[in-house]
Design a protein around this motif. Structure first.
Motif, PDB file in Angstrom:
ATOM      1  N   ARG A   1       4.745  15.871   0.860  1.00  0.00           N
ATOM      2  CA  ARG A   1       3.931  14.586   1.097  1.00  0.00           C
ATOM      3  C   ARG A   1       4.636  13.367   0.777  1.00  0.00           C
ATOM      4  NH1 ARG A   1       1.036  11.382   3.703  1.00  0.00           N
ATOM      5  NH2 ARG A   1      -0.549  10.452   2.769  1.00  0.00           N
ATOM      6  N   MET A   2       5.344  13.441  -0.325  1.00  0.00           N
ATOM      7  CA  MET A   2       6.250  12.348  -0.901  1.00  0.00           C
ATOM      8  C   MET A   2       7.238  11.816  -0.028  1.00  0.00           C
ATOM      9  SD  MET A   2       7.047  11.646  -4.708  1.00  0.00           S
ATOM     10  CE  MET A   2       7.608  10.058  -5.416  1.00  0.00           C
TER      11      MET A   2
ATOM     12  N   GLN B   1       0.863  -1.212   0.117  1.00  0.00           N
ATOM     13  CA  GLN B   1       0.004   0.058  -0.225  1.00  0.00           C
ATOM     14  C   GLN B   1       0.946   1.134   0.010  1.00  0.00           C
ATOM     15  OE1 GLN B   1      -2.489   0.100   3.232  1.00  0.00           O
ATOM     16  NE2 GLN B   1      -4.022   1.865   2.321  1.00  0.00           N
ATOM     17  N   SER B   2       2.064   1.136   0.573  1.00  0.00           N
ATOM     18  CA  SER B   2       2.872   2.309   0.836  1.00  0.00           C
ATOM     19  C   SER B   2       3.472   2.606  -0.770  1.00  0.00           C
ATOM     20  CB  SER B   2       4.001   2.025   1.862  1.00  0.00           C
ATOM     21  OG  SER B   2       3.456   2.189   2.973  1.00  0.00           O
TER      22      SER B   2
ATOM     23  N   ALA C   1       9.670   3.091   4.329  1.00  0.00           N
ATOM     24  CA  ALA C   1      10.688   2.549   4.798  1.00  0.00           C
ATOM     25  C   ALA C   1      10.510   1.735   6.103  1.00  0.00           C
ATOM     26  CB  ALA C   1      11.870   3.567   5.134  1.00  0.00           C
ATOM     27  N   ALA C   2       9.537   2.432   6.900  1.00  0.00           N
ATOM     28  CA  ALA C   2       9.074   1.826   8.375  1.00  0.00           C
ATOM     29  C   ALA C   2       8.203   0.539   8.035  1.00  0.00           C
ATOM     30  CB  ALA C   2       8.448   2.850   9.028  1.00  0.00           C
ATOM     31  N   ALA C   3       7.522   0.689   6.845  1.00  0.00           N
ATOM     32  CA  ALA C   3       6.622  -0.788   6.600  1.00  0.00           C
ATOM     33  C   ALA C   3       7.417  -1.709   5.910  1.00  0.00           C
ATOM     34  CB  ALA C   3       5.514  -0.319   5.775  1.00  0.00           C
ATOM     35  N   ARG C   4       8.576  -1.336   5.551  1.00  0.00           N
ATOM     36  CA  ARG C   4       9.372  -2.572   5.151  1.00  0.00           C
ATOM     37  C   ARG C   4      10.250  -2.775   5.977  1.00  0.00           C
ATOM     38  NH1 ARG C   4      12.303   0.711   1.488  1.00  0.00           N
ATOM     39  NH2 ARG C   4      13.975   0.884   3.047  1.00  0.00           N
ATOM     40  N   ARG C   5      10.660  -2.215   6.747  1.00  0.00           N
ATOM     41  CA  ARG C   5      11.650  -2.630   8.060  1.00  0.00           C
ATOM     42  C   ARG C   5      10.685  -3.620   8.927  1.00  0.00           C
ATOM     43  NH1 ARG C   5      16.282  -3.928   9.634  1.00  0.00           N
ATOM     44  NH2 ARG C   5      16.736  -3.594  11.543  1.00  0.00           N
TER      45      ARG C   5
ATOM     46  N   MET D   1       1.114   4.192  -2.902  1.00  0.00           N
ATOM     47  CA  MET D   1       0.760   5.771  -2.490  1.00  0.00           C
ATOM     48  C   MET D   1       2.013   6.186  -3.322  1.00  0.00           C
ATOM     49  SD  MET D   1      -0.905   8.063  -1.543  1.00  0.00           S
ATOM     50  CE  MET D   1      -2.053   7.608  -0.505  1.00  0.00           C
ATOM     51  N   LEU D   2       3.181   5.912  -2.892  1.00  0.00           N
ATOM     52  CA  LEU D   2       4.371   6.623  -3.445  1.00  0.00           C
ATOM     53  C   LEU D   2       4.276   6.733  -5.129  1.00  0.00           C
ATOM     54  CD1 LEU D   2       7.408   5.089  -1.669  1.00  0.00           C
ATOM     55  CD2 LEU D   2       6.613   7.643  -1.938  1.00  0.00           C
ATOM     56  N   GLU D   3       3.569   5.706  -5.954  1.00  0.00           N
ATOM     57  CA  GLU D   3       3.630   5.697  -7.351  1.00  0.00           C
ATOM     58  C   GLU D   3       2.620   6.661  -7.580  1.00  0.00           C
ATOM     59  OE1 GLU D   3       2.613   2.675 -11.054  1.00  0.00           O
ATOM     60  OE2 GLU D   3       2.635   1.851  -8.836  1.00  0.00           O
ATOM     61  N   TYR D   4       1.539   6.579  -6.915  1.00  0.00           N
ATOM     62  CA  TYR D   4       0.406   7.777  -7.143  1.00  0.00           C
ATOM     63  C   TYR D   4       0.986   9.141  -6.727  1.00  0.00           C
ATOM     64  CZ  TYR D   4      -3.749  10.543  -6.348  1.00  0.00           C
ATOM     65  OH  TYR D   4      -4.670  11.617  -6.313  1.00  0.00           O
TER      66      TYR D   4
END
Length: 114
Positions: free
Chosen positions: A53-54, A27-28, A62-66, A31-34
């Motif tokens: 915002r980006m 999902q993160s 990065a937090a979700a990946r970690r 959102m980055l792609e969008y």
């Protein structure tokens, strides 16, 4: 074997399961792609706001990946899912994988109890 806690950034939090953590990371990335597409078309003040915002979403990614990297695996199926996901991230260049994240992924595999 039930997994109850996982350590993230020095704080103990309830484990959400590997699938849920991977979904949060996807999902993160979406959102980055969008935001990236919108930033390419933005001008002036809009571009500055989208840039800020980006930056915030990049930190969340990065937090979700970690969190996904350090999450303990409870089953071999979880381990395979996690390995395939991180292999895909590295192979397709969707995001940069830190060495620490890769070590955390491999370290979580060594803690699998049969």
């Amino acid at each position: 074997m039930a997994i109850q806690l996982v350590c993230s950034n020095g704080q103990m939090e309830p484990a959400e399961g590997v699938a849920n953590l991977i979904a949060a990371h996807r999902q993160s990335l979406a959102m980055l792609e969008y935001l990236g597409r919108r930033l390419m078309e933005a001008e002036g003040a809009d571009a500055a706001l989208l840039g800020q915002r980006m930056d915030a979403v990049m930190a969340q990614e990065a937090a979700a990946r970690r969190r996904a990297a350090i999450a303990p695996v409870a089953t071999v199926a979880d381990m395979k899912m996690k390995a395939a996901y991180f292999q895909g991230l590295m192979g397709h260049g969707w995001c940069e994988i830190d060495v620490d994240d890769l070590q955390a992924v491999l370290g979580s595999f060594t803690k699998l109890q049969s």
